[in-house]
Design an enzyme around this catalytic site. Structure first.
Site, PDB file in Angstrom:
ATOM      1  N   LYS A  49       0.047   4.267   0.461  1.00  0.00           N
ATOM      2  CA  LYS A  49      -0.488   5.351   1.296  1.00  0.00           C
ATOM      3  C   LYS A  49      -0.487   6.661   0.478  1.00  0.00           C
ATOM      4  O   LYS A  49      -0.768   6.629  -0.718  1.00  0.00           O
ATOM      5  CB  LYS A  49       0.314   5.478   2.599  1.00  0.00           C
ATOM      6  CG  LYS A  49       0.437   4.140   3.319  1.00  0.00           C
ATOM      7  CD  LYS A  49       0.989   4.235   4.706  1.00  0.00           C
ATOM      8  CE  LYS A  49       1.070   2.833   5.302  1.00  0.00           C
ATOM      9  NZ  LYS A  49       1.476   2.813   6.687  1.00  0.00           N
ATOM     10  N   GLY A 108       4.020   1.341  10.707  1.00  0.00           N
ATOM     11  CA  GLY A 108       4.629   2.645  10.456  1.00  0.00           C
ATOM     12  C   GLY A 108       5.928   2.880  11.213  1.00  0.00           C
ATOM     13  O   GLY A 108       6.372   2.043  12.011  1.00  0.00           O
ATOM     14  N   SER A 168       5.463  -3.109   9.796  1.00  0.00           N
ATOM     15  CA  SER A 168       6.931  -3.118   9.931  1.00  0.00           C
ATOM     16  C   SER A 168       7.587  -4.394   9.397  1.00  0.00           C
ATOM     17  O   SER A 168       8.590  -4.863   9.944  1.00  0.00           O
ATOM     18  CB  SER A 168       7.350  -2.883  11.388  1.00  0.00           C
ATOM     19  OG  SER A 168       6.965  -1.594  11.799  1.00  0.00           O
ATOM     20  N   ASN A 217       0.879  -1.160   0.000  1.00  0.00           N
ATOM     21  CA  ASN A 217       0.000   0.000   0.000  1.00  0.00           C
ATOM     22  C   ASN A 217       0.924   1.219   0.000  1.00  0.00           C
ATOM     23  O   ASN A 217       1.757   1.345   0.895  1.00  0.00           O
ATOM     24  CB  ASN A 217      -0.837  -0.087   1.286  1.00  0.00           C
ATOM     25  CG  ASN A 217      -1.474   1.217   1.707  1.00  0.00           C
ATOM     26  OD1 ASN A 217      -1.700   2.107   0.898  1.00  0.00           O
ATOM     27  ND2 ASN A 217      -1.765   1.330   3.001  1.00  0.00           N
ATOM     28  N   HIS A 242      -7.909  -0.002   6.438  1.00  0.00           N
ATOM     29  CA  HIS A 242      -6.545   0.160   6.957  1.00  0.00           C
ATOM     30  C   HIS A 242      -6.615   0.956   8.268  1.00  0.00           C
ATOM     31  O   HIS A 242      -7.464   1.849   8.411  1.00  0.00           O
ATOM     32  CB  HIS A 242      -5.666   0.888   5.935  1.00  0.00           C
ATOM     33  CG  HIS A 242      -4.232   0.940   6.354  1.00  0.00           C
ATOM     34  ND1 HIS A 242      -3.767   1.881   7.234  1.00  0.00           N
ATOM     35  CD2 HIS A 242      -3.177   0.140   6.066  1.00  0.00           C
ATOM     36  CE1 HIS A 242      -2.478   1.661   7.459  1.00  0.00           C
ATOM     37  NE2 HIS A 242      -2.098   0.609   6.755  1.00  0.00           N
ATOM     38  N   GLU A 283      -2.993  -6.602  10.633  1.00  0.00           N
ATOM     39  CA  GLU A 283      -1.969  -5.584  10.889  1.00  0.00           C
ATOM     40  C   GLU A 283      -2.172  -5.015  12.289  1.00  0.00           C
ATOM     41  O   GLU A 283      -3.034  -4.133  12.481  1.00  0.00           O
ATOM     42  CB  GLU A 283      -2.088  -4.456   9.864  1.00  0.00           C
ATOM     43  CG  GLU A 283      -1.935  -4.930   8.431  1.00  0.00           C
ATOM     44  CD  GLU A 283      -1.569  -3.782   7.508  1.00  0.00           C
ATOM     45  OE1 GLU A 283      -0.412  -3.718   7.072  1.00  0.00           O
ATOM     46  OE2 GLU A 283      -2.431  -2.931   7.254  1.00  0.00           O
ATOM     47  N   GLU A 288      -5.065   3.377   9.405  1.00  0.00           N
ATOM     48  CA  GLU A 288      -5.033   4.841   9.273  1.00  0.00           C
ATOM     49  C   GLU A 288      -6.410   5.380   8.891  1.00  0.00           C
ATOM     50  O   GLU A 288      -6.794   6.473   9.312  1.00  0.00           O
ATOM     51  CB  GLU A 288      -3.959   5.244   8.253  1.00  0.00           C
ATOM     52  CG  GLU A 288      -2.559   4.999   8.808  1.00  0.00           C
ATOM     53  CD  GLU A 288      -1.500   4.696   7.759  1.00  0.00           C
ATOM     54  OE1 GLU A 288      -1.764   4.877   6.551  1.00  0.00           O
ATOM     55  OE2 GLU A 288      -0.402   4.256   8.157  1.00  0.00           O
TER      56      GLU A 288
HETATM   57  P1  PGA Z   1       4.748  -0.471   7.284  1.00  0.00           P
HETATM   58  O1  PGA Z   1       3.246  -0.235   6.831  1.00  0.00           O
HETATM   59  O2  PGA Z   1       5.220  -1.739   6.631  1.00  0.00           O
HETATM   60  O3  PGA Z   1       5.488   0.719   6.811  1.00  0.00           O
HETATM   61  O4  PGA Z   1       4.724  -0.592   8.781  1.00  0.00           O
HETATM   62  C1  PGA Z   1       2.350  -1.287   6.842  1.00  0.00           C
HETATM   63  C2  PGA Z   1       0.963  -0.818   6.559  1.00  0.00           C
HETATM   64  O5  PGA Z   1       0.578   0.288   6.982  1.00  0.00           O
HETATM   65  O6  PGA Z   1       0.202  -1.536   5.909  1.00  0.00           O
END
Ligand code: PGA
Length: 257
Positions: free
Chosen positions: A11, A174, A214, A9, A96, A168, A98
């Protein structure tokens, strides 16, 4: 493992030009990659039309980061299922963390979106995950069960083979996130599998469950060694192909084992 879903993704990162350059290189990488690796990318809306032409559709699925459940209506700023169908999108990412955190998406609305996506024959990628406070209270599994049971309500056994789940944990996502230990991830994926079997019986056994948060070269294979980990959903470590390509080759090696 017969098929492993590996996707990213983007973002709110990457312009159209950056996205095109990324796709050209990813097409080359994908060309020689083990066919059991199903790649997908989820760019921002403005890149979807140009990247539809860029991406090798036989190897890389293209997704959108969100979708409204209605086909049209007075919803300023929203994008409908028909609009995404018109441009040939494969996957719809839904829920997601976020979106849940900053735009107040809730399980009931996500359920409407999952059903709308299935009705239009998209692949819904439903994201679920417990918050840090859930984990600290010892209710991570309960939180995941609720998100799955509401998010997938009224999905039929016939439809569910189209669905992808991304687990997740919110605390692992993040730059500020903490890497999840792989044994923790395996336990949670087993729990998710059990809930899917409770909901969909035999059909629940085959729904791919991806892990995200991550993910990097150091932990990717450890996660994928879990029997119910059927793919990875990667942010930062996939946005730069110099980091992503070695992860893909490590996964190829894992598939040969
Ligand atoms: P990240 O993001 O791998 O940078 O932690 C994962 C996500 O938000 O799907």
């Amino acid at each position: 493992m017969d098929k492993v879903f590996i996707g990213t993704n983007w973002k709110m990162y990457k312009t159209i030009e950056q996205g095109k350059a990324y796709c050209q290189t990813l097409n080359d990488i994908a060309h020689n990659l083990d066919k059991r690796i199903q790649l997908f990318i989820i760019p921002s809306y403005t890149s979807l039309i140009p990247l539809r032409q860029e991406v090798d559709s036989s190897r890389i699925l293209l997704g959108a980061q969100n979708m409204h459940w209605d086909d049209e209506g007075p919803y300023t700023g929203e994008i409908s299922p028909s609009m995404l169908k018109e441009i040939g999108i494969d996957i719809i990412e839904l829920g997601h963390s976020e979106r849940r955190q900053y735009y107040n998406e809730n399980d009931q609305d996500l359920n409407k979106k999952v059903l709308a996506a299935l009705n239009k024959e998209f692949i819904p990628l439903l994201c679920i995950g417990e918050k840090l406070e859930d984990k600290e209270m010892g209710i991570s599994k309960e939180s995941l069960s609720i998100q799955l049971k509401i998010g997938l309500k009224n999905v039929t056994k016939e439809q569910v083979n189209k669905v992808l789940i991304a687990y997740e944990p919110v605390w692992a996502i993040g730059a500020g996130g903490t890497e999840a230990p792989s044994d923790y991830v395996h336990v949670m994926h087993n729990h998710i599998r059990n809930v899917l079997i409770e909901l969909f019986e035999e059909e629940g056994k085959d729904i791919p469950i991806l892990f995200g948060g991550s993910v990097n070269r150091g932990n990717a294979i450890g996660y994928l060694e879990g029997k119910n980990v059927n793919g990875l959903f990667i942010g930062r470590s996939a946005w730069d192909l110099q980091k992503f390509e070695p992860i893909l080759h490590d996964i190829e090696q894992l598939l040969k084992r």
